[in-house]
Design a protein around this motif. Structure first.
Motif, PDB file in Angstrom:
ATOM      1  N   LEU A   1      -2.193 -11.492   6.957  1.00  0.00           N
ATOM      2  CA  LEU A   1      -1.299 -10.620   7.730  1.00  0.00           C
ATOM      3  C   LEU A   1      -1.929  -9.231   7.873  1.00  0.00           C
ATOM      4  N   GLU A   2      -1.387  -8.446   8.781  1.00  0.00           N
ATOM      5  CA  GLU A   2      -1.852  -7.065   8.917  1.00  0.00           C
ATOM      6  C   GLU A   2      -1.153  -6.188   7.883  1.00  0.00           C
ATOM      7  N   HIS A   3      -1.933  -5.285   7.293  1.00  0.00           N
ATOM      8  CA  HIS A   3      -1.369  -4.346   6.320  1.00  0.00           C
ATOM      9  C   HIS A   3      -1.907  -2.945   6.624  1.00  0.00           C
ATOM     10  N   ASN A   4      -1.308  -1.957   6.004  1.00  0.00           N
ATOM     11  CA  ASN A   4      -1.859  -0.600   6.052  1.00  0.00           C
ATOM     12  C   ASN A   4      -1.513   0.114   4.755  1.00  0.00           C
TER      13      ASN A   4
ATOM     14  N   GLY B   1       8.167  -5.177  -1.466  1.00  0.00           N
ATOM     15  CA  GLY B   1       7.490  -4.646  -2.645  1.00  0.00           C
ATOM     16  C   GLY B   1       6.146  -3.998  -2.409  1.00  0.00           C
ATOM     17  N   MET B   2       5.770  -3.839  -1.148  1.00  0.00           N
ATOM     18  CA  MET B   2       4.440  -3.294  -0.883  1.00  0.00           C
ATOM     19  C   MET B   2       4.444  -1.761  -0.948  1.00  0.00           C
ATOM     20  N   VAL B   3       4.641  -1.283  -2.158  1.00  0.00           N
ATOM     21  CA  VAL B   3       4.775   0.159  -2.438  1.00  0.00           C
ATOM     22  C   VAL B   3       4.022   0.462  -3.727  1.00  0.00           C
TER      23      VAL B   3
ATOM     24  N   VAL C   1       2.672   3.331   0.800  1.00  0.00           N
ATOM     25  CA  VAL C   1       3.509   2.281   1.356  1.00  0.00           C
ATOM     26  C   VAL C   1       2.733   1.537   2.441  1.00  0.00           C
ATOM     27  N   CYS C   2       2.972   0.238   2.536  1.00  0.00           N
ATOM     28  CA  CYS C   2       2.526  -0.503   3.721  1.00  0.00           C
ATOM     29  C   CYS C   2       3.700  -0.443   4.680  1.00  0.00           C
ATOM     30  N   THR C   3       3.461   0.133   5.864  1.00  0.00           N
ATOM     31  CA  THR C   3       4.576   0.325   6.807  1.00  0.00           C
ATOM     32  C   THR C   3       4.722  -0.820   7.802  1.00  0.00           C
ATOM     33  N   THR C   4       3.978  -1.911   7.604  1.00  0.00           N
ATOM     34  CA  THR C   4       4.185  -3.092   8.440  1.00  0.00           C
ATOM     35  C   THR C   4       5.628  -3.571   8.196  1.00  0.00           C
ATOM     36  N   ALA C   5       6.336  -3.892   9.262  1.00  0.00           N
ATOM     37  CA  ALA C   5       7.764  -4.214   9.161  1.00  0.00           C
ATOM     38  C   ALA C   5       8.066  -5.223   8.060  1.00  0.00           C
ATOM     39  N   GLY C   6       8.949  -4.844   7.159  1.00  0.00           N
ATOM     40  CA  GLY C   6       9.407  -5.740   6.104  1.00  0.00           C
ATOM     41  C   GLY C   6       8.561  -5.752   4.847  1.00  0.00           C
ATOM     42  N   HIS C   7       7.351  -5.193   4.912  1.00  0.00           N
ATOM     43  CA  HIS C   7       6.463  -5.293   3.754  1.00  0.00           C
ATOM     44  C   HIS C   7       6.907  -4.426   2.575  1.00  0.00           C
ATOM     45  N   ALA C   8       7.325  -3.186   2.850  1.00  0.00           N
ATOM     46  CA  ALA C   8       7.772  -2.311   1.752  1.00  0.00           C
ATOM     47  C   ALA C   8       9.022  -2.900   1.102  1.00  0.00           C
TER      48      ALA C   8
HETATM   49 CU   LIG Z   1       1.619  -4.993   4.262  1.00  0.00          CU
END
Ligand SMILES: [Cu+2]
Length: 138
Positions: A68-71, A129-131, A119-126
């Motif tokens: 998936l894409e992340h940031n 738990g993507m923090v 934070v990963c700001t890809t929709a739904g990722h944070a």
């Molecule tokens: Cu992500």
């Protein structure tokens, strides 16, 4: 005699100033702190907490180990990680969107002492738990 002494001191002070400024221009910039972390499709960063010293130059490599894409976006601690987006990046410190198997490098200067979050700001990722937490010490 008094005037001669003052002049001598002034000349000495001038020498010190020239000496100091010369030393500063010759001093090499400190090496950046090299850090790396993975962004995974388990909706996690491989490091959930990072500690840096304020003012330290940092070279952070983010590896997207997923499909998936992340940031990676640095935001202040008082922001709700579930609603932040790239425009909330503190001092503009953020990666671009990182595609599957790609890496991004973010270079920045560690901000003032305190707590921050990334934070990963890809929709739904944070929300999944993507923090992570960034601690900056004095
Ligand atoms: Cu992500």
């Amino acid at each position: 005699m008094k005037i001669l002494l003052s002049t001598t001191l002034l000349v000495f002070a001038a020498f010190l100033l020239i000496g100091c400024s010369g030393a500063q221009t010759e001093a090499a910039a400190p090496d950046p702190v090299a850090l790396s972390l993975d962004a995974t499709d388990m909706m996690a960063f491989s490091k959930t907490e990072v500690t840096l010293k304020t003012g330290a130059p940092v070279k952070l490599t983010i590896n997207n180990a997923g499909a998936l894409e992340h940031n990676w976006v640095l935001v202040s601690a008082d922001k709700d990680p579930l609603t932040v987006s790239e425009i909330d990046a503190l001092y503009g410190v953020k990666s671009e969107t990182i595609g599957a198997g790609q890496s991004a490098v973010v270079e920045f200067i560690a901000p003032g002492p305190g707590e921050y979050q990334y934070v990963c700001t890809t929709a739904g990722h944070a929300a999944s738990g993507m923090v992570g937490k960034l601690n900056v010490t004095e």
